[in-house]
Design a protein around this motif. Structure first.
Motif, mmCIF file in Angstrom:
data_model
loop_
_atom_site.group_PDB
_atom_site.id
_atom_site.type_symbol
_atom_site.label_atom_id
_atom_site.label_comp_id
_atom_site.label_asym_id
_atom_site.label_seq_id
_atom_site.Cartn_x
_atom_site.Cartn_y
_atom_site.Cartn_z
ATOM 1 N N TYR A 163 0.833 -1.196 0.000
ATOM 2 C CA TYR A 163 0.000 0.000 0.000
ATOM 3 C C TYR A 163 0.874 1.254 0.000
ATOM 4 C CZ TYR A 163 -4.066 -2.873 1.203
ATOM 5 O OH TYR A 163 -5.070 -3.811 1.188
ATOM 6 N N GLU A 164 0.348 2.329 -0.565
ATOM 7 C CA GLU A 164 1.070 3.592 -0.593
ATOM 8 C C GLU A 164 0.441 4.663 0.277
ATOM 9 O OE1 GLU A 164 1.291 4.696 -4.680
ATOM 10 O OE2 GLU A 164 2.684 3.067 -5.206
ATOM 11 N N LYS A 165 -0.880 4.620 0.430
ATOM 12 C CA LYS A 165 -1.539 5.675 1.206
ATOM 13 C C LYS A 165 -2.778 5.141 1.906
ATOM 14 C CE LYS A 165 -4.254 7.339 -2.774
ATOM 15 N NZ LYS A 165 -4.572 8.516 -3.615
ATOM 16 N N LEU A 166 -3.145 5.821 2.962
ATOM 17 C CA LEU A 166 -4.398 5.588 3.653
ATOM 18 C C LEU A 166 -5.357 6.700 3.251
ATOM 19 C CD1 LEU A 166 -5.026 4.565 7.319
ATOM 20 C CD2 LEU A 166 -6.231 6.546 6.369
ATOM 21 N N GLU A 179 -7.724 13.850 12.702
ATOM 22 C CA GLU A 179 -6.434 13.658 13.351
ATOM 23 C C GLU A 179 -6.214 12.209 13.746
ATOM 24 O OE1 GLU A 179 -3.791 15.714 13.550
ATOM 25 O OE2 GLU A 179 -5.105 16.747 12.129
ATOM 26 N N LYS A 180 -7.273 11.553 14.190
ATOM 27 C CA LYS A 180 -7.139 10.139 14.530
ATOM 28 C C LYS A 180 -6.830 9.320 13.280
ATOM 29 C CE LYS A 180 -9.266 6.396 17.134
ATOM 30 N NZ LYS A 180 -10.396 5.967 17.997
ATOM 31 N N ALA A 181 -7.476 9.667 12.168
ATOM 32 C CA ALA A 181 -7.204 8.965 10.904
ATOM 33 C C ALA A 181 -5.765 9.188 10.465
ATOM 34 C CB ALA A 181 -8.172 9.446 9.826
ATOM 35 N N ARG A 182 -5.269 10.406 10.647
ATOM 36 C CA ARG A 182 -3.876 10.696 10.304
ATOM 37 C C ARG A 182 -2.923 9.857 11.160
ATOM 38 N NH1 ARG A 182 -2.288 15.159 7.673
ATOM 39 N NH2 ARG A 182 -4.211 16.248 8.278
ATOM 40 N N PHE A 192 -1.084 9.988 3.947
ATOM 41 C CA PHE A 192 -2.456 10.238 4.397
ATOM 42 C C PHE A 192 -3.192 11.140 3.419
ATOM 43 C CE2 PHE A 192 -5.477 12.939 6.815
ATOM 44 C CZ PHE A 192 -6.360 11.931 7.209
ATOM 45 N N GLU A 193 -4.436 10.756 3.118
ATOM 46 C CA GLU A 193 -5.315 11.598 2.308
ATOM 47 C C GLU A 193 -6.712 11.568 2.904
ATOM 48 O OE1 GLU A 193 -7.276 11.860 -2.178
ATOM 49 O OE2 GLU A 193 -5.433 10.697 -1.857
#
Length: 216
Positions: A163-166, A179-182, A192-193
């Motif tokens: 994987y490259e990004k969430l 912020e929690k997702a980051r 992160f996106e």
């Protein structure tokens, strides 16, 4: 505003009585969003029955659980709508719904219908890992611990090395959830996106359900 797993919720708290009522058989991961849409739009004819959200990790069990819920409860309703996409059932859930004569939401999974199925398919993001509001809140319970990363963080590369990004598909504009997702992205070692999707095709699907003539 959440719904306990395996429980039918009504606007009045009384048993459903038909008369134009629609039963939603839904994944527990969608409970907060469905109730928010119901309350926002005054869809008092919709009752919600949630199956355990942990079936997200056991897709082979989803079809039987949905079938049992429909067969047990449909007699009290004028219509039943299944608020699951395919969700890893390999078409089995759609086949079962066709046999039962009930409709279900279109798409391969909730990540698709939140973003809009056509938009999601066009992106073709094979190296993106997705989280919704629910999965951000429940990241440890539904991602970190089931994968054994709480005890073996060295497995992270094996699970997420390709994987490259969430991508955080935000249903609500909540800075704390962002912020929690980051932080989740950082823990997985991914870029992160954030995309604000709102309720996407979920809102459209629920809005299309028939309403009692008295409420129109």
């Amino acid at each position: 505003m959440t719904a306990p797993d395996d429980q039918t919720l009504t606007q009045t708290g009384l048993p459903p009585t038909g008369q134009g009522r629609v039963l939603l058989i839904a994944c527990g991961a969608l409970a907060r969003e469905i109730l928010a849409l119901r309350d926002l739009n005054g869809w008092d004819h919709l009752d919600l029955h949630c199956l355990p959200a942990i079936l997200h990790n056991r897709p082979e069990q989803i079809t039987d659980a949905v079938v049992q819920a429909v067969e047990k409860r449909r007699h009290a309703y004028d219509d039943v709508f299944v608020v699951y996409a395919d969700c890893g059932t390999g078409g089995q859930l759609q086949t079962a719904c066709d046999r039962l004569g009930v409709r279900m939401i279109a798409g391969p999974h909730c990540y698709s219908f939140y973003e809009g199925t056509d938009t999601f398919a066009a992106r073709d993001e094979v190296t993106a890992f997705y989280l919704t509001d629910f999965l951000v809140r429940q990241f440890d319970a539904f991602v970190w611990k089931p994968l054994g990363l709480d005890h073996h963080p060295e497995l992270r590369q094996m699970y997420f090395g390709n994987y490259e990004k969430l991508v955080y598909q935000a249903q609500t504009d909540d800075p704390a959830l962002t912020e929690k997702a980051r932080t989740c992205a950082d823990r997985l070692g991914l870029a992160f996106e954030r995309r604000f999707t709102g309720y996407g095709d979920l809102a459209t699907a629920l809005a299309s359900l028939p309403r009692p003539a008295s409420s129109l």
